[in-house]
Scaffold this motif. Structure first.
Motif, PDB file in Angstrom:
ATOM      1  N   VAL A 145       0.873  -1.169   0.000  1.00 50.08           N
ATOM      2  CA  VAL A 145       0.000   0.000   0.000  1.00 50.08           C
ATOM      3  C   VAL A 145       0.907   1.214   0.000  1.00 50.08           C
ATOM      4  CG1 VAL A 145      -1.748   1.278   1.306  1.00 50.08           C
ATOM      5  CG2 VAL A 145      -1.811  -1.232   1.259  1.00 50.08           C
ATOM      6  N   GLY A 146       0.760   2.083  -0.987  1.00 45.83           N
ATOM      7  CA  GLY A 146       1.662   3.212  -1.112  1.00 45.83           C
ATOM      8  C   GLY A 146       1.027   4.528  -0.718  1.00 45.83           C
ATOM      9  N   PRO A 147       1.779   5.640  -0.845  1.00 50.89           N
ATOM     10  CA  PRO A 147       1.209   6.966  -0.580  1.00 50.89           C
ATOM     11  C   PRO A 147      -0.048   7.191  -1.417  1.00 50.89           C
ATOM     12  CG  PRO A 147       3.581   7.106  -0.884  1.00 50.89           C
ATOM     13  CD  PRO A 147       3.194   5.713  -1.267  1.00 50.89           C
ATOM     14  N   GLN A 148      -1.078   7.742  -0.819  1.00 57.09           N
ATOM     15  CA  GLN A 148      -2.379   8.039  -1.418  1.00 57.09           C
ATOM     16  C   GLN A 148      -3.204   6.786  -1.714  1.00 57.09           C
ATOM     17  OE1 GLN A 148      -2.982  11.498  -3.866  1.00 57.09           O
ATOM     18  NE2 GLN A 148      -0.767  11.718  -4.165  1.00 57.09           N
ATOM     19  N   ASP A 149      -2.737   5.603  -1.295  1.00 57.77           N
ATOM     20  CA  ASP A 149      -3.510   4.382  -1.523  1.00 57.77           C
ATOM     21  C   ASP A 149      -4.566   4.144  -0.447  1.00 57.77           C
ATOM     22  OD1 ASP A 149      -2.249   3.787  -3.855  1.00 57.77           O
ATOM     23  OD2 ASP A 149      -0.940   2.231  -3.035  1.00 57.77           O
ATOM     24  N   ASP A 200      -6.027   0.868  -1.784  1.00 57.15           N
ATOM     25  CA  ASP A 200      -5.468   0.236  -2.975  1.00 57.15           C
ATOM     26  C   ASP A 200      -4.324  -0.695  -2.584  1.00 57.15           C
ATOM     27  OD1 ASP A 200      -7.183   1.650  -4.513  1.00 57.15           O
ATOM     28  OD2 ASP A 200      -5.679   2.873  -5.521  1.00 57.15           O
ATOM     29  N   PHE A 201      -4.266  -1.860  -3.244  1.00 61.28           N
ATOM     30  CA  PHE A 201      -3.173  -2.801  -3.079  1.00 61.28           C
ATOM     31  C   PHE A 201      -2.422  -2.905  -4.404  1.00 61.28           C
ATOM     32  CE2 PHE A 201      -6.652  -4.242  -0.324  1.00 61.28           C
ATOM     33  CZ  PHE A 201      -6.020  -4.260   0.904  1.00 61.28           C
ATOM     34  N   SER A 202      -1.136  -3.130  -4.316  1.00 61.77           N
ATOM     35  CA  SER A 202      -0.353  -3.262  -5.543  1.00 61.77           C
ATOM     36  C   SER A 202      -0.758  -4.525  -6.303  1.00 61.77           C
ATOM     37  CB  SER A 202       1.141  -3.316  -5.217  1.00 61.77           C
ATOM     38  OG  SER A 202       1.437  -4.449  -4.414  1.00 61.77           O
ATOM     39  N   LEU A 203      -0.669  -4.450  -7.617  1.00 65.33           N
ATOM     40  CA  LEU A 203      -0.914  -5.578  -8.513  1.00 65.33           C
ATOM     41  C   LEU A 203       0.306  -5.655  -9.426  1.00 65.33           C
ATOM     42  CD1 LEU A 203      -3.014  -7.698  -9.512  1.00 65.33           C
ATOM     43  CD2 LEU A 203      -3.837  -5.962 -11.110  1.00 65.33           C
ATOM     44  N   TYR A 265     -14.597  -3.856  -5.882  1.00 57.59           N
ATOM     45  CA  TYR A 265     -13.205  -4.104  -6.236  1.00 57.59           C
ATOM     46  C   TYR A 265     -12.957  -3.595  -7.659  1.00 57.59           C
ATOM     47  CZ  TYR A 265     -13.314  -7.448  -2.349  1.00 57.59           C
ATOM     48  OH  TYR A 265     -13.459  -8.045  -1.117  1.00 57.59           O
ATOM     49  N   GLU A 266     -11.905  -2.810  -7.822  1.00 60.28           N
ATOM     50  CA  GLU A 266     -11.426  -2.435  -9.144  1.00 60.28           C
ATOM     51  C   GLU A 266     -10.080  -3.117  -9.338  1.00 60.28           C
ATOM     52  OE1 GLU A 266     -11.969   1.907 -10.144  1.00 60.28           O
ATOM     53  OE2 GLU A 266     -12.432   1.971  -7.999  1.00 60.28           O
ATOM     54  N   ILE A 267     -10.055  -4.197 -10.115  1.00 55.97           N
ATOM     55  CA  ILE A 267      -8.877  -5.049 -10.205  1.00 55.97           C
ATOM     56  C   ILE A 267      -8.129  -4.713 -11.491  1.00 55.97           C
ATOM     57  CG2 ILE A 267      -8.051  -7.437 -10.154  1.00 55.97           C
ATOM     58  CD1 ILE A 267     -10.902  -8.093  -8.976  1.00 55.97           C
ATOM     59  N   GLY A 268      -7.143  -3.859 -11.349  1.00 53.08           N
ATOM     60  CA  GLY A 268      -6.433  -3.409 -12.528  1.00 53.08           C
ATOM     61  C   GLY A 268      -7.317  -2.576 -13.444  1.00 53.08           C
ATOM     62  N   ARG A 269      -8.275  -1.891 -12.879  1.00 54.26           N
ATOM     63  CA  ARG A 269      -9.163  -1.001 -13.626  1.00 54.26           C
ATOM     64  C   ARG A 269      -9.023   0.396 -13.035  1.00 54.26           C
ATOM     65  NH1 ARG A 269     -13.736  -2.879 -16.440  1.00 54.26           N
ATOM     66  NH2 ARG A 269     -14.357  -0.694 -16.563  1.00 54.26           N
ATOM     67  N   TYR A 271      -6.633   2.113 -12.410  1.00 49.84           N
ATOM     68  CA  TYR A 271      -5.190   2.153 -12.162  1.00 49.84           C
ATOM     69  C   TYR A 271      -4.701   0.726 -12.422  1.00 49.84           C
ATOM     70  CZ  TYR A 271      -0.957   4.031  -9.874  1.00 49.84           C
ATOM     71  OH  TYR A 271       0.317   4.475  -9.597  1.00 49.84           O
ATOM     72  N   ASN A 272      -3.983   0.518 -13.512  1.00 54.16           N
ATOM     73  CA  ASN A 272      -3.692  -0.826 -13.983  1.00 54.16           C
ATOM     74  C   ASN A 272      -2.870  -1.661 -13.015  1.00 54.16           C
ATOM     75  OD1 ASN A 272      -5.042  -0.231 -16.358  1.00 54.16           O
ATOM     76  ND2 ASN A 272      -3.187   0.431 -17.413  1.00 54.16           N
ATOM     77  N   SER A 273      -2.056  -1.019 -12.173  1.00 52.19           N
ATOM     78  CA  SER A 273      -1.188  -1.764 -11.264  1.00 52.19           C
ATOM     79  C   SER A 273      -1.698  -1.744  -9.833  1.00 52.19           C
ATOM     80  CB  SER A 273       0.233  -1.198 -11.317  1.00 52.19           C
ATOM     81  OG  SER A 273       0.239   0.158 -10.925  1.00 52.19           O
ATOM     82  N   LYS A 274      -3.031  -1.547  -9.663  1.00 48.28           N
ATOM     83  CA  LYS A 274      -3.619  -1.514  -8.327  1.00 48.28           C
ATOM     84  C   LYS A 274      -4.895  -2.360  -8.287  1.00 48.28           C
ATOM     85  CE  LYS A 274      -0.867   1.786  -6.614  1.00 48.28           C
ATOM     86  NZ  LYS A 274       0.031   1.592  -5.456  1.00 48.28           N
ATOM     87  N   ILE A 275      -5.192  -2.847  -7.097  1.00 49.23           N
ATOM     88  CA  ILE A 275      -6.503  -3.415  -6.800  1.00 49.23           C
ATOM     89  C   ILE A 275      -7.169  -2.464  -5.825  1.00 49.23           C
ATOM     90  CG2 ILE A 275      -7.785  -5.344  -5.801  1.00 49.23           C
ATOM     91  CD1 ILE A 275      -5.453  -7.156  -6.552  1.00 49.23           C
ATOM     92  N   GLY A 276      -8.176  -1.748  -6.282  1.00 47.77           N
ATOM     93  CA  GLY A 276      -8.878  -0.799  -5.437  1.00 47.77           C
ATOM     94  C   GLY A 276     -10.030  -1.469  -4.710  1.00 47.77           C
ATOM     95  N   VAL A 277     -10.154  -1.178  -3.435  1.00 49.97           N
ATOM     96  CA  VAL A 277     -11.242  -1.703  -2.610  1.00 49.97           C
ATOM     97  C   VAL A 277     -11.952  -0.520  -1.974  1.00 49.97           C
ATOM     98  CG1 VAL A 277     -11.856  -3.119  -0.619  1.00 49.97           C
ATOM     99  CG2 VAL A 277     -10.002  -3.841  -2.127  1.00 49.97           C
ATOM    100  N   SER A 278     -13.276  -0.506  -2.032  1.00 48.75           N
ATOM    101  CA  SER A 278     -14.019   0.604  -1.432  1.00 48.75           C
ATOM    102  C   SER A 278     -15.288   0.092  -0.768  1.00 48.75           C
ATOM    103  CB  SER A 278     -14.387   1.645  -2.496  1.00 48.75           C
ATOM    104  OG  SER A 278     -15.179   1.077  -3.516  1.00 48.75           O
TER     105      SER A 278
END
Length: 786
Positions: A145-149, A200-203, A265-269, A271-278
Motif C-alpha cells: 500500500v503506497g502513498p495516497q492508496d 489500494d493494493f499493488s498488482l 473491487y477495481e482489479i487493474g481497472r 489504475y492498472n497496477s492496483k486493486i482498489g477496494v471501497s
C-alpha cells in the motif's frame, strides 16, 4: 468506487472531495500485539498543519499466525448496527506469535508468524509492505500500500448512480453524513453526498486474481470491476447469487474484506497496477492472509470464517428432480423413479421442486392436496420401494395468499418498511413478504415450519432464493443496517434451516441444497450454481462459477445437469451428464422440460447409467477427498492454478479441474476435447494409456460415453465394486480394488468411514506393487492403473 481519473496522483473526479493519506503523523500505540498510527492527507511540518485536517487512523493486529488485520477509520464514533460476519465459529485459535520492531528510524514492523507488515514512517512516504518470510532466505513482498492508496471520499449521490450495482443503489435515507433540508451537507455543499473508505493494493507484473465468490464471467479477475451484491440473475452476467469479499492471489496470499455490505473491487481497472477496494461509511477493515502458498492462505481464510460441514455420503449420489414448471404428481414421481431403476440409472435423492405446494401458495409449507393427498404415506412408500432420500424445495418468502401471511404480519415476523407496514412486492410471488430472520421469534417460527416439513419424511431441503432481501427504506427487527443485511440474509436463512436438519438427523446427516451465500455460508453445504442456459456457453460459465466459488472457501458445489433454462440437445445433455457426475454433487434438473435421460435418447440413458455407476465405484476416493476438504477447507473441485501454482499454463485454465488430489477432469464442450496435462506421466482412467506432460491435448470426435479423466502420477485410487448402486456403502468391508499409478515411493491412502465423519483405515502401496491394508478389506491388488 472510482473517485479519480485513473491514478491517485491526480485530484478526484468533478464533484468528489477526496483525501488520501501520505504521511504517518503520529504513532498512537506500539505494543507486541497491536500497532496504531495516524495517517495525514498532508505533510505535517509544524503544529498548524494538524488543524482543520482530517486524519485516517490505522490499526494493525493479528487474530491468527500468518494473518494481519488492518482497520482503517475516519470518524470512529459512528454506530455499527450490524450484522457482521461471525469469525472463528469453530473455536478461537491459539494466540498468534506477534511482535513489533523498528528496523530503521523511519519504519515500524509488525509480525505475525511468518507474515510481516513494514510501515514507512518517513515524511510524505507513507506506505505498507506485506512480506512473507516462509522462505527465510528469500522473503517475498506479497502486496503493498503506497502513498495516497488509503483514503476517504465524499461522492455526490448523483454520481454513484452510474457507478454502483444497478439494484444496490441506495436512497439518501440510508447514507450517513449530516443532513440539512433532506440533503447531506459537507464543506458548504448542499447536494446529497455518500462517504466512502478506500484502499489500494499493488498488482504486480504477472499476478492473477481469483475468487470473490461464484462468478460466471472471466475466471481471472484482472481487469474487472466486481461488486459484492447478491442478485437473482441466472448465470450469464456479472451478477451472481454468492458474493464473497475474499480474493486469492497467484502470489500465494489472500485478502478478506470484513464487510457483509457491498464492497467494490477495481482489479487493474482505473489504475492498472492496483486493486482498489471501497466500501461506504467511515471504516474499512481487511485481513492479509498468508501461509506460504495459495493453498495455505485459503485454509487460513476458512479457519477464520468456518470449515465446511461434511455432507453425508448419500448426497454424493444422483439427484433427480421433478424440474420446475413441468407438471407432476404422485404418479409422475413414481414413474420417473421406476423408469430410472429399470434403466439402471441409480437415483439416491429425489427432489420435489416448487409445485409440491399449490401455485401462488409459496411458501406455505402445505402439500398440494390434489397432487399429493397423503404425503407422509407416499414419501414413506417411495423411500421403501426405491431406496431414495427426499429433498423438498422451500424459500424464505411468504405469499400474501398463504395461510401463514396473516400470522406473520400480526406477529411481526416480516421485514418492514420504515412506516411500520410489511414490505411487499409481486416479483416471484403475489404480495410476497420476506421473513425477518433477525427477529428471534420469526427465526423460531420458520424453523418450526421446516421441522414440520421434515416430520413428513423429508430428509434434506433445497433452500432456494435468499437474494432479495430489501435494502431500501426498510427496517429489521434488531436494527440491522439493511445494506449489510442484504448479503448476510443468506447466511441467517441457511443457518436456520441447517440447524433444524442437524437437530433432527444428527451432525453427520445434515445437508442443504442452497443457492444464495456470503462469507461463512460454506459451513452449510451443498451449494449449487443457479440457473444456467441449456447451451455450451451455459455449461462453460457454470464451471467458471464453481471454480471461482472453490477459490472463495466453498468445498462442495453442484449445478443443474443439462442446464436450467431451455432444453439441451442430446449431445450437450450427454456431455453435461459426464461433467455433472464427476463434480462434487450431481443433480438432473431443468425448468421448461424434464431432465430424465430417456427424453434425450437411448445413448443418453446408457451414458447416465455408466457415469453414475462409475462415481459410485469411486466413492472411497471421492468421500476421502471430501473428508479432507472438511478438515482443511480446500475445495473438492480445485482450479488447476491452486494445485499447480508453479505451472505457467495453469493460471488461465478454466475448462478443467482437479477432483481431489489425484483426478484431472476435463469436460468436453462439443465434439472435440481440448485439455492441458501438467508435468509428469499421467494415466487415462478409462484405458490405462499414459501421456507425458506438460502438453496440450486436442482430440476430435471424442467418445460421447467418456470424459477426459486422468490420474496424477504417484496416486493410489481405491475403488468399490462395479455396479454397487449407492454411494453410501461400507468402504472398509466391500473389498476394494487398489490401483496404483506411477508409484515410485511408498504411498499411504486413508479410507473414510461411510458415516460419522472419521477415518476408518488405510492402504499402503510400495514401489513394486506390495500392498498392505489396515482396517480395510482388499479384493484386488492392481498396479500401473489396470
Amino acid at each position: 468506487m472510482k473517485v479519480t481519473e485513473g491514478t491517485r496522483w491526480r485530484a478526484g473526479l468533478p464533484g468528489v472531495t477526496w483525501k488520501a493519506g501520505i504521511e504517518v503523523s503520529q504513532i498512537v500505540k506500539e505494543t507486541p500485539d497491536e500497532l496504531q498510527f495516524l495517517v495525514s492527507p498532508q505533510h505535517v511540518a509544524h503544529r498548524a498543519h494538524t488543524v482543520n485536517s482530517g486524519v485516517i487512523t490505522v490499526t494493525v493486529s493479528s487474530p491468527l499466525d500468518d494473518v494481519i488485520k488492518v482497520r482503517i477509520d475516519h470518524h470512529s464514533g459512528r454506530k455499527d448496527p450490524g450484522p457482521n460476519f461471525e469469525l472463528f465459529p469453530d473455536g478461537a485459535p491459539d494466540a498468534p506469535k506477534t511482535s513489533v520492531s523498528r528496523p530503521t528510524k523511519q519504519s515500524i514492523k509488525f509480525t505475525s508468524g511468518k507474515l510481516s507488515v513494514n510501515v514507512n514512517t518517513a515524511p510524505n512516504e507513507y506506505g505498507m509492505e506485506f512480506v512473507d518470510a516462509t522462505n527465510a532466505d528469500e522473503p517475498k513482498v506479497l502486496t503493498s500500500v503506497g502513498p495516497q492508496d488509503t483514503s476517504f471520499a465524499d461522492v455526490p449521490y448523483r454520481f454513484t448512480l452510474g457507478q454502483e450495482s444497478e439494484q444496490s443503489r441506495l436512497t439518501t435515507e440510508n447514507d450517513t453524513l449530516p443532513r440539512q433540508n433532506g440533503n447531506f451537507m459537507l464543506e458548504g455543499r448542499s447536494e446529497a453526498l455518500v462517504r466512502y473508505m478506500l484502499n489500494d493494493f499493488s498488482l504486480v507484473v504477472g499476478e492473477t486474481i481469483y475468487g470473490l465468490g461464484e462468478r460466471f464471467g472471466t475466471f481471472v479477475k484482472n481487469g474487472q470491476v466486481v461488486g459484492m451484491f447478491n442478485d437473482d440473475h441466472a448465470c450469464h452476467s456479472h451478477k451472481t447469487y454468492k458474493n464473497i469479499p475474499f480474493y486469492l492471489s497467484s502470489r500465494g496470499f489472500g485478502v478478506f474484506v470484513n464487510h457483509p455490505e457491498e464492497v467494490e473491487y477495481e482489479i487493474g481497472r482505473g489504475y492498472n497496477s492496483k486493486i482498489g477496494v471501497s466500501v461506504r461509511g467511515e471504516r474499512l477493515e481487511y485481513f492479509i492472509i498468508g501461509g506460504g502458498s495459495a493453498k495455505a492462505a485459503l485454509q487460513n481464510y476458512v479457519r477464520m470464517v468456518g470449515r465446511p460441514a461434511l455432507p453425508p455420503a448419500w448426497t454424493f449420489g444422483l439427484y433427480l428432480t421433478t424440474s420446475f414448471t413441468t407438471s407432476y404428481d404422485e404418479a409422475t414421481v413414481s414413474h420417473f423413479l421406476q423408469k430410472m431403476q429399470d434403466n439402471d440409472c441409480p437415483v439416491r435423492v429425489f427432489h420435489l421442486d416448487c409445485f409440491w405446494m399449490e401455485a401462488y401458495d409459496w411458501c406455505s409449507f402445505r402439500w398440494d392436496p390434489v397432487a399429493f393427498p397423503n404425503p407422509r404415506k407416499y414419501l414413506a412408500d417411495i423411500k421403501a420401494k426405491f431406496g431414495v432420500k427426499i429433498c423438498a424445495w422451500v424459500n424464505p418468502y411468504i405469499s400474501q395468499r398463504t395461510h401463514l401471511f396473516q400470522e406473520g404480519m400480526d406477529k411481526g415476523y416480516f421485514v418492514k418498511r420504515t412506516d411500520g407496514s410489511v414490505w411487499q412486492w409481486d416479483w416471484w410471488q403475489p404480495g410476497m413478504a420476506v421473513v425477518d430472520f433477525s427477529n428471534p421469534e420469526a427465526y423460531k417460527w420458520y424453523a418450526g415450519l421446516i421441522r414440520e416439513l421434515l416430520d413428513t419424511g423429508v430428509d434434506t431441503v433445497k433452500t432456494d432464493f435468499g437474494e432479495r432481501s430489501p435494502h431500501k427504506d426498510v427496517t429489521f427487527h434488531d436494527g440491522s443496517d439493511p445494506r449489510k443485511m442484504h448479503n448476510y440474509y443468506s447466511y441467517l436463512y441457511n443457518k436456520c434451516v441447517w440447524d433444524v436438519i442437524e437437530e433432527k438427523y444428527g451432525k453427520h446427516e445434515a445437508a442443504l441444497w442452497a443457492r444464495s451465500a456470503t462469507a461463512g455460508g460454506q459451513r452449510f453445504p451443498i451449494h449449487w450454481g443457479g440457473d444456467p442456459y441449456s447451451t455450451w456457453e451455459g455449461m462453460a460459465e457454470t464451471l467458471r462459477g464453481g471454480l471461482s466459488l472453490g477459490l472463495s472457501g466453498f468445498s462442495f458445489w453442484s449445478h443443474d445437469i443439462g442446464g436450467f433454462r431451455g432444453s439441451p440437445d442430446p449431445v450437450l445433455f450427454c456431455r453435461w451428464v459426464a461433467f455433472g457426475l464427476f463434480s462434487s454433487h450431481s443433480r438432473l434438473h431443468g425448468c421448461d422440460s424434464y431432465r430424465v435421460p430417456w427424453d434425450f435418447g437411448d445413448e443418453a440413458v446408457r451414458i447416465t447409467s455408466k457415469m453414475t455407476h462409475e462415481k459410485m465405484r469411486l466413492m472411497p476416493y471421492i468421500f476421502g477427498a471430501s473428508l479432507q476438504a472438511h478438515e482443511t477447507g480446500l475445495p473438492l473441485m480445485r482450479a488447476m492454478v491452486l494445485e499447480f501454482p508453479d505451472d505457467l499454463t495453469a493460471p488461465t485454465l478454466d475448462k478443467q479441474f482437479m477432483l481431489g488430489d489425484s483426478l484431472l477432469v476435463a469436460p468436453v464442450f462439443g465434439n472435440t476435447a481440448q485439455f492441458y496435462i501438467p508435468e509428469g506421466r499421467w494415466t487415462n482412467y478409462w484405458t490405462g494409456e499414459t501421456i507425458d506432460g506438460p502438453r496440450w491435448v486436442q482430440e476430435k470426435d471424442y467418445p460421447l460415453d467418456e470424459i477426459p479423466l486422468y490420474v496424477r502420477p504417484g496416486s493410489v485410487l481405491l475403488l468399490g465394486p462395479e455396479k454397487i448402486g449407492v454411494p453410501d456403502y461400507d468402504y472398509t468391508s466391500v473389498g476394494l480394488e487398489v490401483r496404483a499409478f506411477e508409484v515410485e515411493e511408498e504411498v499411504t491412502v486413508r479410507v473414510p468411514a461411510a458415516t460419522g465423519g472419521k477415518w476408518a483405515g488405510s492402504v499402503t502401496v510400495a514401489p513394486g506393487g506390495k500392498v498392505a491394508a489396515t482396517g480395510v478389506k482388499i479384493a484386488q491388488r492392481v498396479t500401473n492403473g489396470h
